[in-house]
Design a protein around this motif. Structure first.
Motif, PDB file in Angstrom:
ATOM      1  N   LYS A   1      16.334 -19.712 -19.253  1.00 39.75           N
ATOM      2  CA  LYS A   1      15.770 -18.496 -18.457  1.00 39.75           C
ATOM      3  C   LYS A   1      14.474 -18.753 -17.531  1.00 39.75           C
ATOM      4  O   LYS A   1      14.326 -18.337 -16.455  1.00 39.75           O
TER       5      LYS A   1
ATOM      6  N   SER B   1      24.357 -13.192 -12.716  1.00 35.75           N
ATOM      7  CA  SER B   1      23.863 -13.757 -14.209  1.00 35.75           C
ATOM      8  C   SER B   1      24.729 -13.580 -15.264  1.00 35.75           C
ATOM      9  O   SER B   1      25.622 -12.611 -15.237  1.00 35.75           O
TER      10      SER B   1
ATOM     11  N   PHE C   1      24.313 -14.207 -19.695  1.00 37.81           N
ATOM     12  CA  PHE C   1      23.503 -14.940 -20.839  1.00 37.81           C
ATOM     13  C   PHE C   1      24.192 -14.257 -22.161  1.00 37.81           C
ATOM     14  O   PHE C   1      24.432 -13.104 -22.127  1.00 37.81           O
TER      15      PHE C   1
END
Length: 127
Positions: A94, A123, A125
């Motif tokens: 990141k 994004s 994650f």
């Protein structure tokens, strides 16, 4: 959309284009098996929308792979695709500005959803 997949495992190299097609529709996929090969592909082809980068490439170790890539291509969007998913590695990725971090342990349907999220929201994650 053009995507570069940097992955040394032939099985995963074959899987990723199918996953990308399900996630984003029509896609042109280039591939490289090493970081050096990726640099050559990027020097001779049109810039991809993003790069899917394995952190475990031959001759490189983990986040160092991403650091070396960022030195040459600091503004190219990168999605990490890795067996390593410890918190420290994800945080380091990141900090190096990746658009996503997709663990290889996910099944194909989850990978599709993760890539859809990268494309639509910018994004993804792992939690």
């Amino acid at each position: 959309m053009h995507v570069l997949v940097v992955e040394d495992n032939p099985l995963i190299q074959k899987l990723v284009p199918a996953v990308l097609e399900k996630a984003i529709g029509e896609v042109q996929v280039s591939s490289a098996r090493t970081l050096e090969e990726a640099f050559q592909v990027l020097a001779h082809q049109s810039r991809p929308a993003f790069v899917i980068l394995d952190l475990g490439l031959p001759g490189h170790d983990g986040v160092d792979t991403l650091r070396r890539f960022r030195l040459k291509f600091p503004n190219l969007p990168v999605v990490v695709f890795s067996v390593t998913e410890d918190e420290a590695t994800v945080r380091a990725a990141k900090r190096l500005g990746v658009s996503g971090y997709i663990p290889k342990r996910l099944h194909a349907g989850q990978m599709v959803e993760a890539l859809k999220q990268v494309v639509s929201q910018g994004s993804f994650f792992p939690s």
